[in-house]
Design a protein around this motif. Structure first.
Motif, PDB file in Angstrom:
ATOM      1  N   GLU A   5       1.332   8.892 -15.104  1.00 14.41           N
ATOM      2  CA  GLU A   5       0.817   9.046 -13.778  1.00 14.41           C
ATOM      3  C   GLU A   5       0.115   8.035 -13.061  1.00 14.41           C
ATOM      4  N   THR A   6      -0.739   7.511 -13.913  1.00 15.14           N
ATOM      5  CA  THR A   6      -1.743   6.252 -13.637  1.00 15.14           C
ATOM      6  C   THR A   6      -0.960   5.288 -13.247  1.00 15.14           C
ATOM      7  N   VAL A   7      -0.104   4.564 -14.066  1.00 16.58           N
ATOM      8  CA  VAL A   7       0.617   3.378 -13.541  1.00 16.58           C
ATOM      9  C   VAL A   7       1.331   3.446 -12.597  1.00 16.58           C
ATOM     10  N   PHE A   8       1.955   4.644 -12.326  1.00 14.26           N
ATOM     11  CA  PHE A   8       2.793   5.029 -11.106  1.00 14.26           C
ATOM     12  C   PHE A   8       2.467   5.770  -9.976  1.00 14.26           C
ATOM     13  N   ALA A   9       1.120   5.777 -10.078  1.00 10.22           N
ATOM     14  CA  ALA A   9       0.201   6.411  -8.953  1.00 10.22           C
ATOM     15  C   ALA A   9       0.927   8.042  -8.743  1.00 10.22           C
TER      16      ALA A   9
ATOM     17  N   GLN B 289      -9.578   2.470  -3.757  1.00  8.04           N
ATOM     18  CA  GLN B 289      -9.623   2.489  -5.186  1.00  8.04           C
ATOM     19  C   GLN B 289     -11.309   2.561  -5.430  1.00  8.04           C
ATOM     20  N   PRO B 290     -11.932   3.370  -6.207  1.00 11.16           N
ATOM     21  CA  PRO B 290     -11.131   4.748  -6.492  1.00 11.16           C
ATOM     22  C   PRO B 290     -11.153   5.617  -5.200  1.00 11.16           C
ATOM     23  N   GLU B 291     -10.495   6.716  -5.534  1.00  8.98           N
ATOM     24  CA  GLU B 291     -10.310   7.680  -4.309  1.00  8.98           C
ATOM     25  C   GLU B 291     -11.669   8.162  -4.207  1.00  8.98           C
ATOM     26  N   PRO B 292     -12.062   8.142  -2.593  1.00 12.86           N
ATOM     27  CA  PRO B 292     -13.388   8.687  -2.366  1.00 12.86           C
ATOM     28  C   PRO B 292     -13.635  10.158  -2.570  1.00 12.86           C
ATOM     29  N   PRO B 293     -14.861  10.720  -2.850  1.00 13.40           N
ATOM     30  CA  PRO B 293     -15.213  11.937  -3.153  1.00 13.40           C
ATOM     31  C   PRO B 293     -14.958  12.764  -1.934  1.00 13.40           C
ATOM     32  N   SER B 294     -15.211  11.929  -0.596  1.00 14.61           N
ATOM     33  CA  SER B 294     -15.300  12.796   0.790  1.00 14.61           C
ATOM     34  C   SER B 294     -15.234  11.406   1.863  1.00 14.61           C
ATOM     35  N   LEU B 295     -14.867  11.755   2.905  1.00 15.15           N
ATOM     36  CA  LEU B 295     -14.986  10.927   3.947  1.00 15.15           C
ATOM     37  C   LEU B 295     -16.140  11.095   4.926  1.00 15.15           C
TER      38      LEU B 295
ATOM     39  N   ILE C 279      -4.047   4.351  -5.706  1.00 19.00           N
ATOM     40  CA  ILE C 279      -3.289   3.665  -6.593  1.00 19.00           C
ATOM     41  C   ILE C 279      -4.173   3.395  -8.075  1.00 19.00           C
ATOM     42  N   PRO C 280      -4.468   4.400  -8.994  1.00 20.58           N
ATOM     43  CA  PRO C 280      -5.253   4.268  -9.933  1.00 20.58           C
ATOM     44  C   PRO C 280      -5.126   3.014 -11.003  1.00 20.58           C
ATOM     45  N   ASP C 281      -4.116   2.260 -11.337  1.00 18.20           N
ATOM     46  CA  ASP C 281      -3.965   1.463 -12.075  1.00 18.20           C
ATOM     47  C   ASP C 281      -4.250   0.052 -11.386  1.00 18.20           C
ATOM     48  N   ALA C 282      -4.864  -1.063 -11.784  1.00 13.41           N
ATOM     49  CA  ALA C 282      -5.310  -2.250 -11.127  1.00 13.41           C
ATOM     50  C   ALA C 282      -4.009  -2.959 -11.183  1.00 13.41           C
TER      51      ALA C 282
ATOM     52  N   VAL D 256      -8.143  -5.350  -7.094  1.00 18.32           N
ATOM     53  CA  VAL D 256      -7.490  -6.019  -8.086  1.00 18.32           C
ATOM     54  C   VAL D 256      -8.151  -6.768  -9.212  1.00 18.32           C
ATOM     55  N   GLU D 257      -7.687  -6.946 -10.562  1.00 27.50           N
ATOM     56  CA  GLU D 257      -8.287  -7.442 -11.382  1.00 27.50           C
ATOM     57  C   GLU D 257      -8.390  -9.128 -11.133  1.00 27.50           C
TER      58      GLU D 257
END
Lengths: 327, 518
Positions: A270-274, B36-42, B226-229, B249-250
């Motif tokens: 789930e993380t890699v593919f969002a 990134q990261p998903e905000p808690p609130s706007l 998109i949680p993964d860098a 991104v890294e």
């Protein structure tokens, strides 16, 4: 279903509820052993804060209360099926979990059936062609998929199919902003599902294939198989009706274990593919110390494990009528 | 009373055309951005998280915008004046501005936002409001701030992240934190909130009634979670993402991405924040309590190496507590060059006995992990025994807040003025257990305290400059923390996006003026 079976199931459900309560209390203390608290994490992302703000957050979350009181509130709410409010999104935990549930079920469900189907098929083929080249190919492939880290496989698949070939989308569950409906929407989601479901499914495919193969080979050496062959039954029928059915028991056990994890989701995939599923929700909640949300996900997943263990036991009787359910 | 007119001259021109004249902008199109990261609130008035500001800054607005030199430009305020004694500020508001629900924006909203709501919810503004005596609205389009004393940074308080304007008619008399509008934010900005699919995306759409004629150019704005860098890099490579805001991104992916076709990169848009990285050195206990040890750490670090290898040469070596892009930076500060011999000499002088120090990594991604390893190697080369300690974000916050560390990393924003973003780290009145963002190193220098307090309210600016010079020289001598770098986070984007960054807060309020070349 006999009365005895129903009684058995009822008894198991009662026991399961007790187990769940113990798990919930255990989890409550477990996550509070981790250093830090949600207020600090939330304030930390803001980069600047003061003591008043931290205090406000803790009061709002009820973290300023003594621990035993927090536990009491949590358990009594849980008894009324109220899992509380997430600290971060300020949404009811149950709503948030339900919002993410379909995505997770779709992903893990697809991976589950895919791996079960492919795994058993590959296992049967390998066993039938024991010590010949299809067996070697399947065994080696299974070993490779079994041993490859999931996130690496996922990244490589994304690079190859999304960046290089440009066939499949690399992230998300659907194309955003096109407002697709009907079949178009279904096929769009299906397209997004291919990469995550197959990377997630490959590991279990390998497990099932190895398990089925071994079990098939063992079973095919038993006396009743000889008898079946001796009475002139077609080899394919021997394989499907006699060998496979008996060889499936360990596979069912394993599938039951995997099914229990269906809700927990697949954090890495789930993380890699969002993919907007529950695994990610849990993972993020852990790092954000969102106690309520984390406890909520833990609770739902442990409920699923209890439930699927029961279902597995019932399926045993179907697969093997010699097994009886009793206390 | 004679007044100094500051903003009126450029008031009639929209912000962009006055500074960055470009080819004729085109209307239409969609921009996809990573968040990134998903905000808690706007709800930018209650959450000042970086990503809340990134998305919310396009929904809400402040009274002013700031250019790269931190000069204020009109937005919701068209002009402002300061009285001669520096204590009265009068703001003239733009007429005909509507909230997203159609209600008019007036001075009542300004007074409510600042005096009531933000004073209660915004920790950063609260400190500055201590200098404000009263906020009044003589008419619908005028707001008067009466200060207790002149407060130099006052004019830099009005960007959207610090002082967003919030609708009085929605929030007055409610429990702010529980107001349903927090889930459906209503601002005056160029974009209106459409939808937030948690875990997937946030959708904003063009505000058809925006108060600046002709803006915004963009129709739709999608912020993707998109949680993964590595996946964020891939998403940009496949063209599904148009903008990677700085830091998303890294660092090791940056050179590869910037070399892609049709890819632009800019380090602009961080001037207001000017992220400043340093090593916390625990001034209370262990070897780090000795000034000579702390100076030795400065000489031991090969910061040029870290900059070129870990940061792809983006950024600048930090000379002291104040960033070079922040006002009152003193160019004449002495250098701590990379000089292991000097470091060894200092350690010998203090007869350092080889007590090992704990170096706590900052759990903010790969770059920081590697930086920790570089520092460890640097320190060991001059004979300092170093043990790396690892933890996650919550644990790291807690350990710094409890002063349970020897050396660790951090980076904090400067907010355009030393009184806003620098003094908090060095004032001894700011030592308090429980927060990792105050004087967590435990530095106490009464002289520096006095200078800082004087400098915040000195008037005019030349007096402030003198005081900040003294402060910088003293602090650089004392080395309460070991400064690393002024960080620069490159924003990577598809070149079809034009005029992306045109203010000192970068992507945080970028999309109102950006456009797409068809």
């Amino acid at each position: 279903m006999s009365v005895q079976t129903l009684l058995y199931i009822g008894g198991r459900l009662v026991k399961g509820a007790a187990v769940l309560l113990v798990i919930a209390i255990f989890n409550f203390f477990l996550i509070r052993m981790a250093p830090g608290d949600p207020a600090q994490v939330l304030a930390g992302e803001a980069g600047a804060t003061d003591a008043i703000f931290l205090q406000q957050l803790r009061e709002q979350f009820g973290l300023d209360q003594p621990l035993y009181y927090q536990l009491w509130i949590y358990v009594s709410n849980l008894m009324q099926f109220d899992m509380g409010i997430t600290y971060r999104q300020q949404m009811p935990v149950f709503d948030l979990i339900m919002e993410r549930m379909p995505a997770t079920l779709l992903l893990t469900g697809a991976a589950f059936f895919l791996s079960l189907l492919l795994g058993i098929l590959a296992g049967v083929v390998a066993a039938a062609k024991h010590r010949r080249w299809p067996d070697s190919v399947i065994t080696v492939a299974a070993l490779i998929f079994y041993a490859t880290p999931l996130f690496w496989l996922a990244m490589m698949a994304a690079l190859f199919f999304s960046v290089y070939l440009e066939w499949l989308p690399s992230f998300g569950m659907q194309t955003v902003g096109e407002n697709l409906t009907g079949w178009q929407k279904i096929s769009d989601i299906g397209l997004h599902l291919i990469l995550p479901a197959s990377t997630l499914g490959l590991f279990f495919t390998a497990v099932y294939a190895r398990m089925t193969r071994t079990s098939m080979i063992e079973t095919s050496r038993l006396d009743f198989v000889k008898t079946a062959k001796a009475k002139g039954m077609k080899p394919s029928r021997v394989t499907t009706h006699h060998v496979l059915r008996n060889a499936l028991l360990p596979v069912v056990t394993l599938a039951g274990l995997q099914a229990g994890q269906l809700i927990g989701g697949a954090v890495l995939t789930e993380t890699v593919f969002a993919w907007p599923g529950i695994g990610r929700l849990m993972f993020e909640a852990l790092f954000q110390r969102d106690y309520n949300l984390l406890l909520g996900v833990f609770f739902v997943s442990s409920a699923m494990v209890v439930l699927f263990n029961l279902i597995t036991d019932v399926i045993y009787c179907v697969v093997d009528p010699r097994i009886e359910l009793s206390k | 009373m004679k007044k100094i007119i500051l903003g009126a001259v450029i008031a009639c021109l929209p912000f962009t055309s006055s500074i960055y004249a470009q080819s004729q902008p085109q209307d239409g199109g969609t921009i996809n951005v990573v968040v990134q990261p998903e905000p808690p609130s706007l709800m930018i008035g209650m959450y000042s998280n970086a990503t809340t500001q990134q998305v919310g800054g396009n929904i809400f607005e402040g009274l002013m915008r700031y250019d790269k030199d931190l000069n204020p430009h009109p937005l919701l305020a068209t002009a402002w004046e300061n009285s001669e004694d520096g204590k009265t500020w009068t703001f003239h508001l733009k007429e005909g501005v509507l909230w997203h629900d159609g209600q008019p924006f007036t001075s009542a909203d300004v007074v409510f936002s600042i005096d009531k709501l933000l004073r209660e919810t915004n920790a950063r503004l609260r400190g500055s409001l201590a200098f404000v005596d009263s906020i009044t609205a003589p008419d619908d389009y005028t707001v008067v701030f009466q200060l207790k004393q002149p407060f130099g940074p006052f004019i830099r308080l009005f960007e959207v992240g610090t002082t967003p304007m919030l609708p009085k008619h929605i929030y007055e008399g409610t429990d702010y934190k529980l107001n349903p509008a927090n889930h459906h934010p209503i601002g005056t900005g160029p974009f209106v909130f459409k939808e937030w699919k948690k875990g997937s995306f946030i959708h904003l759409a063009k505000n058809e009634n925006y108060h600046v004629k002709g803006l915004p150019h963009i129709d739709e704005l999608y912020w993707h979670v998109i949680p993964d860098a590595a996946s964020r890099s891939v998403a940009f490579e496949t063209g599904k993402i148009d903008v990677l805001p700085g830091g998303s991104v890294e660092n090791f992916d940056v050179p590869r991405l910037t070399e892609l076709d049709n890819t632009c990169v800019t380090t602009d848009g961080w001037e207001f924040f000017s992220p400043h990285a340093w090593l916390w050195l625990n001034n209370r206990q262990g070897p780090t309590a000795d000034k000579r040890f702390r100076q030795a750490v400065m000489y031991a670090m090969d910061r040029e190496f870290a900059k070129s290898v870990l940061w792809n040469d983006y950024g600048k070596i930090a000379k002291g507590p104040i960033g070079s892009k922040t006002t009152f930076f003193d160019k004449a500060l002495p250098d701590y060059e990379y000089n292991p011999e000097k470091a060894k000499a200092l350690l010998k002088e203090m007869s350092y006995d080889g007590t090992p120090v704990r170096l706590m990594a900052m759990p903010y991604g790969e770059t920081w992990q590697r930086w920790t390893e570089v520092i460890k190697q640097n320190l060991e080369e001059v004979g300092i025994k170093t043990q790396i300690v690892s933890t996650d974000v919550a644990g790291w916050n807690q350990k710094i807040a409890d002063w349970d560390y020897d050396i660790s990393f951090t980076y904090l924003y400067q907010y355009g003025d030393p009184a806003l973003g620098v003094s908090r780290t060095y004032l001894s009145s700011n030592i308090a257990k429980g927060s990792p963002w105050n004087n967590a190193e435990g530095y106490v220098n009464k002289q520096v305290d006095e200078w800082f307090n004087e400098a915040a309210v000195a008037f005019p600016d030349s007096k402030r400059a003198d005081l900040y010079s003294k402060i910088q020289h003293q602090i650089v001598e004392d080395v309460p923390v070991a400064w690393l770098m002024e960080l620069e986070f490159p924003t990577i984007y598809n070149c079809k996006v034009q005029n992306l960054v045109d203010s000192a807060i970068g992507v945080n309020d970028a999309f109102g003026t950006a456009w797409i070349k068809q």
